[in-house]
Write a protein that holds these residues in place. Structure first.
Motif, mmCIF file in Angstrom:
data_model
loop_
_atom_site.group_PDB
_atom_site.id
_atom_site.type_symbol
_atom_site.label_atom_id
_atom_site.label_comp_id
_atom_site.label_asym_id
_atom_site.label_seq_id
_atom_site.Cartn_x
_atom_site.Cartn_y
_atom_site.Cartn_z
ATOM 1 N N ASP A 189 -2.375 -1.443 -3.639
ATOM 2 C CA ASP A 189 -3.427 -0.996 -3.664
ATOM 3 C C ASP A 189 -3.102 -0.548 -5.880
ATOM 4 O O ASP A 189 -2.085 -0.419 -5.679
ATOM 5 N N CYS A 223 -6.492 -4.230 -5.528
ATOM 6 C CA CYS A 223 -7.456 -3.607 -5.200
ATOM 7 C C CYS A 223 -7.796 -2.472 -5.470
ATOM 8 O O CYS A 223 -6.866 -1.025 -4.694
ATOM 9 N N ILE A 240 -8.991 0.985 -4.330
ATOM 10 C CA ILE A 240 -8.987 2.165 -3.290
ATOM 11 C C ILE A 240 -9.901 3.480 -3.846
ATOM 12 O O ILE A 240 -10.362 4.287 -3.026
ATOM 13 N N SER A 266 0.913 -1.660 0.213
ATOM 14 C CA SER A 266 0.181 -0.004 -0.062
ATOM 15 C C SER A 266 0.366 1.468 -0.192
ATOM 16 O O SER A 266 2.080 1.456 0.996
ATOM 17 N N HIS A 300 -5.024 4.463 1.560
ATOM 18 C CA HIS A 300 -4.620 3.248 1.153
ATOM 19 C C HIS A 300 -4.627 2.377 2.150
ATOM 20 O O HIS A 300 -5.378 1.171 1.744
#
Length: 439
Positions: free
Chosen positions: A111, A134, A136, A9, A15
């Motif tokens: 992320d 991911c 975000i 991240s 995040h």
């Protein structure tokens, strides 16, 4: 044999928070989890049960960049993306590679802004871990149905004109956004990963095996040509037992239940200048029959002193018990953080949004497109504009109804449990041998 995951991240609350929720679920299922992020986030990472690994200093820069003067428009993409995400990518990628060399992993979850993961794509599929993006923030994959990410343009309803417009915009964007495309291509070449080859810079994100978007389809643009690996899971919400216990201020019980409650916040990042959104909102609503709850996102309430004496209908706290607050809120006025918007929609709260920096130009257009609120199209609205928008949302129940519909979709989404189910299936079904060591 135990399963092992590495989570990556960039160092920012919006995040680290969602990925920590994912880390917690993996840990609960018996995974060995290591998380690579900024030094300032060791506490929330360890609270999730994951092992903390600090990014090298040269990659631990996002918070300091975010605290400076914010760029807007094309400068946000050309200079902002290059400075905030491309420049730290090489040292971040080296740190990730060292972690995997020290101890292999079955899967790397990252992320959408952690470009260091691109180092993994220099190797064939059977020689690297499975990868999970991911999401975000708003999805940025290019599409015939959407304008290029960063322009803040909603899709047109008529298909043919919409696609013609988008085609022209993508051609133009590759010219005006040439600096960020060149910078990213140089980084990809340096690490031996495939180059953009003329693609839009955000399309570097669809290389992961699973593209996990932390929203619901009702809050994202429809793409007829979406990547095959795209899945929607809703926001990553921590278990109730893990939600921080925030003290309720004395004035909370004194709120009049018969008057509308408007909550205004600039989040936890873009909250160094409260004249941007909080000030105009307080001024606009001073003489209306409403109550205004202001949070300063962790900063001391004295940070509002520059706004002068506050009207009698304004109540202030550094933080508030958010679920309890939103259950009583009629309108949220915000600069558009992705997590905060979803928190509001979970409670069916309609939104007035004023954001034009970072990814907020895109979150603002999602609010508009989804029909859950009004987009003021600026990060510095006038009091008159805020007042008109708040009155319109209070008077027209369509915004609240639509926010409720999106909230129902969020409640029905599979969340972190569904995501980890799919991560486990991805690792189980992969054709390559597991890369973890025998436990």
């Amino acid at each position: 044999m135990s399963r092992s995951a590495v989570l990556c991240s960039m160092p920012a609350t919006g995040h680290v928070g969602p990925l920590s929720v994912v880390a917690g679920e993996l840990v609960r299922r018996g995974w060995r989890v290591r998380m690579l992020t900024g030094a300032g986030y060791e506490a929330p990472v360890r609270a999730s049960g994951a092992e903390f690994v600090a990014l090298p200093a040269e990659a631990d820069t996002l918070d300091s960049i975010g605290a400076g003067e914010r760029t807007r428009g094309l400068a946000t993409i050309n200079h902002g993306v290059e400075q905030a995400f491309v420049a730290p990518a090489a040292p971040a990628g080296q740190a990730l590679e060292q972690m995997l060399a020290d101890e292999p992993a079955d899967v790397v979850l990252h992320d959408m802004t952690f470009l260091g993961v691109q180092t993994l794509f220099s190797r064939p599929r059977d020689q690297r871990p499975a990868t999970v993006l991911c999401g975000i923030g708003p999805a940025g994959f290019s599409s015939v149905d959407t304008a290029p990410y960063g322009l803040g343009l909603v899709p047109w309803r008529r298909t043919v004109p919409n696609r013609l417009r988008n085609r022209l915009l993508y051609r133009t964007s590759r010219v005006v956004l040439r600096p960020v495309h060149r910078s990213l291509d140089r980084f990809l070449a340096d690490v031996g990963a495939p180059g953009l080859d003329g693609a839009f810079f955000m399309d570097v994100l669809d290389r992961s095996d699973l593209l996990a978007q932390f929203t619901v389809p009702e809050f994202e643009y429809a793409r007829s040509d979406a990547p095959a690996g795209l899945r929607f899971y809703g926001p990553m919400v921590p278990p109730a037992a893990e939600v921080a216990d925030v003290a309720t201020p004395a004035w909370f019980d004194d709120l009049d239940p018969h008057l509308p409650l408007v909550h205004v916040t600039q989040g936890t990042v873009a909250n160094t200048d409260f004249t941007e959104v909080v000030g105009p909102t307080v001024e606009a609503l001073a003489d209306l029959d409403v109550q205004v709850a202001v949070t300063t996102g962790g900063r001391p309430t004295s940070a509002l002193d520059d706004l002068g004496p506050l009207p009698a209908n304004v109540f202030v706290a550094s933080y508030l018990p958010y679920d309890e607050l939103l259950a009583r809120t009629d309108v949220l006025v915000t600069n558009g953080g992705y997590g905060g918007l979803h928190h509001a929609m979970r409670h069916g709260v309609p939104i007035v949004i004023a954001g034009d920096s970072e990814d907020k130009v895109e979150t603002s257009t999602r609010v508009q497109h989804a029909g859950v609120g009004i987009n003021l199209r600026t990060g510095r609205p006038t009091p008159a504009a805020v007042g008109r928008a708040v009155r319109a949302v209070l008077d027209d129940g369509a915004y609240a109804r639509r926010a409720h519909e999106v909230g129902v979709a969020i409640a029905r989404s599979s969340g972190v449990v569904g995501l980890v189910d799919d991560v486990e299936a991805l690792v189980q079904e992969s054709s390559y041998p597991p890369l973890t060591k025998e436990s």
